[in-house]
Motif scaffolding. Structure first.
Motif, PDB file in Angstrom:
ATOM      1  N   UNK A  15       0.868  -1.180   0.000  1.00 17.08           N
ATOM      2  CA  UNK A  15       0.000   0.000   0.000  1.00 17.08           C
ATOM      3  C   UNK A  15       0.905   1.232   0.000  1.00 17.08           C
ATOM      4  N   UNK A  16       0.867   1.980  -1.068  1.00 14.53           N
ATOM      5  CA  UNK A  16       1.739   3.148  -1.190  1.00 14.53           C
ATOM      6  C   UNK A  16       1.337   4.235  -0.189  1.00 14.53           C
ATOM      7  N   UNK A  17       2.339   4.860   0.417  1.00 20.18           N
ATOM      8  CA  UNK A  17       2.080   5.958   1.349  1.00 20.18           C
ATOM      9  C   UNK A  17       3.269   6.919   1.317  1.00 20.18           C
ATOM     10  N   UNK A  18       2.978   8.207   1.294  1.00 20.94           N
ATOM     11  CA  UNK A  18       4.027   9.226   1.340  1.00 20.94           C
ATOM     12  C   UNK A  18       4.388   9.487   2.803  1.00 20.94           C
ATOM     13  N   UNK A  19       5.690   9.489   3.093  1.00 19.34           N
ATOM     14  CA  UNK A  19       6.139   9.581   4.487  1.00 19.34           C
ATOM     15  C   UNK A  19       7.145  10.715   4.669  1.00 19.34           C
ATOM     16  N   UNK A  20       7.270  11.234   5.893  1.00 19.12           N
ATOM     17  CA  UNK A  20       8.295  12.246   6.164  1.00 19.12           C
ATOM     18  C   UNK A  20       9.690  11.656   5.946  1.00 19.12           C
ATOM     19  N   UNK A  21      10.622  12.520   5.574  1.00 20.98           N
ATOM     20  CA  UNK A  21      11.999  12.067   5.362  1.00 20.98           C
ATOM     21  C   UNK A  21      12.940  13.018   6.100  1.00 20.98           C
ATOM     22  N   UNK A  22      13.244  12.661   7.323  1.00 14.70           N
ATOM     23  CA  UNK A  22      14.137  13.452   8.184  1.00 14.70           C
ATOM     24  C   UNK A  22      15.461  12.721   8.306  1.00 14.70           C
ATOM     25  N   UNK A  23      16.560  13.442   8.209  1.00 15.58           N
ATOM     26  CA  UNK A  23      17.884  12.821   8.333  1.00 15.58           C
ATOM     27  C   UNK A  23      18.667  13.529   9.433  1.00 15.58           C
ATOM     28  N   UNK A  24      19.446  12.729  10.161  1.00 17.13           N
ATOM     29  CA  UNK A  24      20.183  13.253  11.319  1.00 17.13           C
ATOM     30  C   UNK A  24      21.429  14.029  10.926  1.00 17.13           C
ATOM     31  N   UNK A  25      22.125  13.571   9.889  1.00 14.09           N
ATOM     32  CA  UNK A  25      23.377  14.215   9.522  1.00 14.09           C
ATOM     33  C   UNK A  25      24.515  13.788  10.448  1.00 14.09           C
ATOM     34  N   UNK A  26      25.569  14.576  10.489  1.00 10.28           N
ATOM     35  CA  UNK A  26      26.745  14.252  11.297  1.00 10.28           C
ATOM     36  C   UNK A  26      26.381  14.167  12.776  1.00 10.28           C
ATOM     37  N   UNK A  27      27.137  13.370  13.519  1.00  7.61           N
ATOM     38  CA  UNK A  27      26.875  13.148  14.940  1.00  7.61           C
ATOM     39  C   UNK A  27      26.865  14.458  15.716  1.00  7.61           C
ATOM     40  N   UNK A  28      25.957  14.544  16.668  1.00  5.76           N
ATOM     41  CA  UNK A  28      25.789  15.746  17.483  1.00  5.76           C
ATOM     42  C   UNK A  28      26.975  15.953  18.438  1.00  5.76           C
ATOM     43  N   UNK A  29      27.134  17.190  18.845  1.00 13.38           N
ATOM     44  CA  UNK A  29      28.159  17.541  19.843  1.00 13.38           C
ATOM     45  C   UNK A  29      27.497  18.357  20.946  1.00 13.38           C
ATOM     46  N   UNK A  30      27.950  18.155  22.183  1.00  9.98           N
ATOM     47  CA  UNK A  30      27.400  18.949  23.292  1.00  9.98           C
ATOM     48  C   UNK A  30      28.366  18.948  24.463  1.00  9.98           C
ATOM     49  N   UNK A  31      28.408  20.083  25.175  1.00 10.28           N
ATOM     50  CA  UNK A  31      29.189  20.120  26.414  1.00 10.28           C
ATOM     51  C   UNK A  31      28.619  21.162  27.372  1.00 10.28           C
ATOM     52  N   UNK A  32      28.903  20.950  28.648  1.00  9.55           N
ATOM     53  CA  UNK A  32      28.579  21.909  29.710  1.00  9.55           C
ATOM     54  C   UNK A  32      29.810  22.780  29.900  1.00  9.55           C
ATOM     55  N   UNK A  33      29.622  24.084  29.841  1.00  2.80           N
ATOM     56  CA  UNK A  33      30.731  25.031  29.959  1.00  2.80           C
ATOM     57  C   UNK A  33      30.591  25.797  31.272  1.00  2.80           C
TER      58      UNK A  33
END
Length: 454
Positions: free
Chosen positions: A82-100
């Motif tokens: 059954x054909x269905x159109x779906x969202x296409x989200x991509x994450x891309x490069x790995x996230x970065x985060x730090x507490x400063x």
């Protein structure tokens, strides 16, 4: 009087014989699943050979092609897409985060939430406001929130015995946190992962943006990271938090629900759906969520064929697409069922992991629930003691509008959110025995629904 007594005894004898026959059939179902089951090896292929299957991805299409092939190889009467159109989200490069804090930078694990926008290429760094609820956030007002990152840190309630209840009490932060923060001028939102387990695995999941509200980047932080950020804020309220993510929403993509069916021999126009969702988050193999539900659903039909059970009603195994970030497969299936004037009398969904079976939640009229609950003595010997009013499942939910009775398969819930939406949701996290018991449990309920209807 003698005739009435004879009639009553005859009816009682017939009832006992029927129960004995059903008991034997259910025992055969379990024997087949546990001795000759295919679900575990199917799950191995789906997770190890295909892997992550987020809607619109190459993995999702490979899963569509493979599950179609599997059901064709099993010789089901009909297999179709059954054909269905779906969202296409991509994450891309790995996230970065730090507490400063001061001169110290402490890296913490985060994962962009599905549907989030990216940060600017250099990332976002700002002071942090910690809150545990939307009312608390609103009480702070724009003056205190504008230009800052809002940190939603309400944990799942550990006192809830059913962890899905705990999840339901916390997940609004993930779904709507970015919107609520943006309304007050925040530049980003960080959300505590939806898990009671303390570890370094950030749990992704879908987020939504409200109409007319600025789109700000949002990410989940691991539970250990959340605890550290909260403690650090207590020690230094002026610290800043930095994060960078590279996600993107592309144009909708074409995908499919995959459907396999065995035609009913007596009432082919009455349909029983057994399903799970084929898509999974991009970080994970999607073994518990929801590879298990998919292979269990196919296994239900395989068991019927293997045992030579010719169902009275039409049985359909449905691999729904796009449960995780849109529910478009479930909506499309229900729309087509209505358009084709199909009569779906019942639908069973497995989307709570491949753990030890406990029962089924039922959504339907009181008399429909009561009839299903009368089968409890037949199912109790197999550990299925939690049978009664409850939830059905996200993908089969739209079918309720046409009067379909919904059954949500309920395995033990204690470990599910240790794995949910993380890289550790792998094949190795699933017990073969528990998975096969779940498939047998769904097949047993399917057998009773087919024999007696609702």
């Amino acid at each position: 009087m003698k005739k009435i007594t004879t009639l009553l005894l005859s009816l009682l004898a017939s009832s006992v014989l029927a129960q004995n026959s059903d008991s034997v059939a259910i025992r055969r179902i379990y024997n087949e699943a546990l001795a000759n089951g295919k679900s575990y090896e199917w799950l191995r292929h789906l997770t190890k050979q295909i892997g992550p299957r987020l809607s619109g991805s190459e993995g999702a299409q490979k899963a569509v092609d493979w599950t179609k092939q599997v059901m064709e190889q099993q010789g089901f009467d009909r297999v179709f897409l059954q054909e269905v159109m779906v969202p296409h989200w991509v994450r891309g490069a790995k996230e970065e985060a730090y507490i400063h804090s001061g001169s110290k930078k402490t890296t913490v694990p985060i994962a962009a939430l599905g549907g989030s926008v990216a940060t600017n290429p250099k990332g976002v760094e700002a002071q942090v406001i910690e809150v545990k609820s939307f009312p608390e956030l609103r009480a702070l007002g724009t003056e205190k929130v504008k230009g800052k990152i809002v940190f939603f840190n309400r944990p799942m309630d550990p006192t809830k015995l059913n962890t899905f209840d705990a999840y339901g009490g916390a997940v609004d932060q993930r779904a709507n946190g970015a919107t609520e923060a943006a309304k007050l001028g925040a530049v980003g939102a960080i959300v505590r992962s939806m898990s009671n387990r303390h570890d370094d695995q950030p749990h992704t999941g879908g987020t939504r943006y409200g109409t007319g509200v600025p789109l700000i980047p949002t990410a989940a932080i691991s539970t250990n990271g959340a605890d550290l950020l909260s403690k650090s804020l207590t020690e230094n309220p002026s610290l800043t938090f930095y994060f960078k993510q590279n996600c993107e929403t592309l144009p909708d993509a074409k995908s499919y629900n995959v459907v396999g069916e065995i035609k009913g021999s007596e009432k082919p126009d009455e349909i029983i759906v057994i399903g799970g969702h084929l898509d999974s988050w991009d970080l994970a193999e999607g073994a518990h969520d929801d590879g298990s539900g998919c292979v269990q659903s196919i296994e239900v039909l395989r068991i019927m064929k293997a045992l030579g059970i010719k169902p009275k009603r039409t049985l359909r195994a449905v691999m729904f697409m796009n449960e995780e970030n849109g529910l478009r497969g479930g909506i499309k299936y229900a729309d087509l069922a209505k358009q084709n004037n199909e009569k779906t009398i019942a639908a069973i969904e497995s989307d709570e992991g491949g753990f030890t079976p406990r029962g089924f939640g039922i959504v339907g009229k009181p008399e429909e629930r009561a009839k299903a609950m009368r089968w409890a003595p037949l199912l109790a010997p197999y550990g299925l003691t939690d049978i009664g009013p409850g939830s059905g499942g996200a993908d089969i939910g739209p079918l309720a509008q046409t009067g379909t009775v919904l059954f949500g398969f309920k395995p033990d819930s204690q470990r599910y959110f240790d794995y949910h939406h993380t890289p550790v949701d792998r094949f190795e996290a699933v017990s073969q025995r528990e998975l096969e018991l779940g498939a047998a449990s769904m097949a047993a309920l399917t057998y009773l629904l087919d024999q007696y209807g609702l």
